[in-house]
Design a protein around this motif. Structure first.
Motif, PDB file in Angstrom:
ATOM      1  N   GLU A   1       0.542  -1.237  -0.282  1.00  0.00           N
ATOM      2  CA  GLU A   1      -0.008  -0.003   0.168  1.00  0.00           C
ATOM      3  C   GLU A   1       0.447   1.139  -0.410  1.00  0.00           C
ATOM      4  O   GLU A   1       0.557   2.431  -0.809  1.00  0.00           O
ATOM      5  N   ASP A   2       2.071   1.563   0.139  1.00  0.00           N
ATOM      6  CA  ASP A   2       2.615   2.572   0.136  1.00  0.00           C
ATOM      7  C   ASP A   2       3.422   2.698  -0.605  1.00  0.00           C
ATOM      8  O   ASP A   2       3.615   4.398  -1.093  1.00  0.00           O
ATOM      9  N   GLN A   3       3.835   1.495  -1.144  1.00  0.00           N
ATOM     10  CA  GLN A   3       4.167   1.991  -2.512  1.00  0.00           C
ATOM     11  C   GLN A   3       3.280   2.756  -3.339  1.00  0.00           C
ATOM     12  O   GLN A   3       3.790   3.163  -4.540  1.00  0.00           O
ATOM     13  N   VAL A   4       2.674   1.782  -3.890  1.00  0.00           N
ATOM     14  CA  VAL A   4       1.514   1.771  -4.775  1.00  0.00           C
ATOM     15  C   VAL A   4       0.235   3.818  -4.726  1.00  0.00           C
ATOM     16  O   VAL A   4       0.627   4.339  -5.420  1.00  0.00           O
ATOM     17  N   SER A   5       0.431   4.059  -2.838  1.00  0.00           N
ATOM     18  CA  SER A   5       0.250   5.296  -2.775  1.00  0.00           C
ATOM     19  C   SER A   5       1.023   6.411  -2.584  1.00  0.00           C
ATOM     20  O   SER A   5       1.235   7.628  -3.589  1.00  0.00           O
ATOM     21  N   ALA A   6       2.629   5.598  -3.049  1.00  0.00           N
ATOM     22  CA  ALA A   6       3.555   6.626  -3.341  1.00  0.00           C
ATOM     23  C   ALA A   6       3.375   6.738  -4.871  1.00  0.00           C
ATOM     24  O   ALA A   6       4.079   8.115  -5.436  1.00  0.00           O
ATOM     25  N   LEU A   7       3.031   5.308  -5.315  1.00  0.00           N
ATOM     26  CA  LEU A   7       3.254   5.795  -6.988  1.00  0.00           C
ATOM     27  C   LEU A   7       1.779   6.744  -7.530  1.00  0.00           C
ATOM     28  O   LEU A   7       2.304   7.716  -8.617  1.00  0.00           O
ATOM     29  N   PHE A   8       1.127   7.083  -6.865  1.00  0.00           N
ATOM     30  CA  PHE A   8      -0.247   8.156  -7.013  1.00  0.00           C
ATOM     31  C   PHE A   8       0.141   9.391  -6.476  1.00  0.00           C
ATOM     32  O   PHE A   8      -0.659   9.616  -7.239  1.00  0.00           O
ATOM     33  N   ASP A   9       0.822   9.517  -5.727  1.00  0.00           N
ATOM     34  CA  ASP A   9       1.261  10.841  -5.757  1.00  0.00           C
ATOM     35  C   ASP A   9       2.146  11.513  -6.039  1.00  0.00           C
ATOM     36  O   ASP A   9       2.009  12.640  -6.818  1.00  0.00           O
ATOM     37  N   ALA A  10       3.097  10.881  -6.721  1.00  0.00           N
ATOM     38  CA  ALA A  10       4.074  10.994  -8.602  1.00  0.00           C
ATOM     39  C   ALA A  10       3.246  11.266  -9.207  1.00  0.00           C
ATOM     40  O   ALA A  10       3.188  12.461  -9.720  1.00  0.00           O
ATOM     41  N   THR A  11       2.761  10.734  -9.289  1.00  0.00           N
ATOM     42  CA  THR A  11       1.296  11.113 -10.303  1.00  0.00           C
ATOM     43  C   THR A  11       0.798  12.208 -10.903  1.00  0.00           C
ATOM     44  O   THR A  11       0.763  13.329 -11.207  1.00  0.00           O
ATOM     45  N   ALA A  12       0.122  12.926  -9.043  1.00  0.00           N
ATOM     46  CA  ALA A  12      -0.409  13.724  -9.296  1.00  0.00           C
ATOM     47  C   ALA A  12       0.175  14.974  -8.891  1.00  0.00           C
ATOM     48  O   ALA A  12       0.531  16.044  -9.462  1.00  0.00           O
ATOM     49  N   GLU A  13       0.805  14.714  -8.616  1.00  0.00           N
ATOM     50  CA  GLU A  13       2.731  15.742  -8.621  1.00  0.00           C
ATOM     51  C   GLU A  13       2.947  16.161  -9.817  1.00  0.00           C
ATOM     52  O   GLU A  13       3.110  17.353 -10.049  1.00  0.00           O
ATOM     53  N   ARG A  14       2.955  15.160 -10.766  1.00  0.00           N
ATOM     54  CA  ARG A  14       3.383  15.285 -12.013  1.00  0.00           C
ATOM     55  C   ARG A  14       2.720  15.914 -13.157  1.00  0.00           C
ATOM     56  O   ARG A  14       2.386  17.092 -13.658  1.00  0.00           O
ATOM     57  N   PHE A  15       1.685  15.100 -13.366  1.00  0.00           N
ATOM     58  CA  PHE A  15       0.492  15.702 -13.815  1.00  0.00           C
ATOM     59  C   PHE A  15      -0.470  16.310 -13.470  1.00  0.00           C
ATOM     60  O   PHE A  15      -1.338  16.581 -14.110  1.00  0.00           O
ATOM     61  N   GLY A  16      -1.204  16.077 -11.964  1.00  0.00           N
ATOM     62  CA  GLY A  16      -2.103  17.453 -11.233  1.00  0.00           C
ATOM     63  C   GLY A  16      -2.898  16.432 -11.023  1.00  0.00           C
ATOM     64  O   GLY A  16      -3.934  17.266 -10.407  1.00  0.00           O
TER      65      GLY A  16
END
Length: 245
Positions: free
Chosen positions: A68-83
């Protein structure tokens, strides 16, 4: 989301096979893509490079979908990069074949961790994150209906994906987010072809009326529809198998 905003997708299992094709198809549709991979960085980077060469936007990130931590980081990185995140396609999965009486239970646990827990983790974070007008797409299999010998553990894991998908679609009532599963039939990917002899491959390719194996592109077409214009398809398992009964 306004009409001029770029849609953003996360595709797990995006380094090869159906996942890679889905990532490239969504990018061709004008979607910015975050591509998650388990361990094959070189293959993931090649998919990203191909998308960028064609004028699309993409990046790759390693993530264990059952963590879950790695998937959360993936979603956070996506939102940070693409909004934001509009589309989540969970194409990551593993398949090991053996009769029930012979299956190593460690193999069963491995498939459970990726196919069931992994899909659940990705779906639960997607349900919290995807903005209105978005789509969550899981991956099932046509083997849940065909009941082929040797596929019991794999089909059971994907049957759980079906149940999760149908329930989540109802739980997201009022959110304007669709939730569907795509259930491919035999498709010409390493996941299907590895370990099968030519006779088996030929026999299975003729099980549908079109008398051929599916291609990753065939499956990506279905995902593209569900991720974009297919807004009235919701809470369904879509069998993409050439008419295999």
């Amino acid at each position: 989301m306004t009409d001029n905003e770029t849609r953003v997708a996360i595709v797990t299992g995006g380094s090869r096979g159906i996942g890679a094709e889905v990532a490239q198809r969504l990018a061709a549709d004008g979607t910015a893509v975050a591509l998650a991979y388990a361990g094959n960085k070189a293959a993931a980077d090649q998919v990203v490079a191909t998308i960028r060469e064609r004028g699309g936007s993409a990046f790759a990130m390693q993530a264990d979908i059952a963590d879950e931590d790695q998937v959360s980081a993936l979603f956070d990185a996506t939102a940070e990069r693409f909004g934001a995140v509009d589309v989540v396609v969970n194409a990551a999965g593993v398949m090991e074949l053996a009769p029930v009486v012979d299956l190593d239970l460690a193999v069963l646990d491995h498939m459970h961790r990726t196919n069931i827990r992994g899909t659940f983790v990705v779906s639960r974070i997607a349900a919290r994150t995807v903005r209105p007008g978005g789509a969550i797409i899981t991956f099932s299999t046509s083997v849940t209906k065909l009941a082929l010998p040797g596929y019991a553990a794999y089909a059971a894991s994907k049957g759980a994906v079906d149940a999760l998908t149908l329930v989540l679609a109802k739980e997201l009532r009022g959110r304007d987010v669709t939730v569907n599963a795509v259930a491919p039939g035999p498709t010409a990917t390493a996941l299907f072809l590895d370990g099968k002899d030519e006779e088996t491959i030929e026999r299975m390719s003729r099980m549908n009326p079109l008398e051929r194996l599916g291609t990753p592109g065939d499956i990506a077409e279905v995902v593209s529809f569900l991720a974009g214009p297919g807004r009235w398809v919701n809470g369904q398992v879509v069998y993409a198998n050439g008419g295999m009964a």
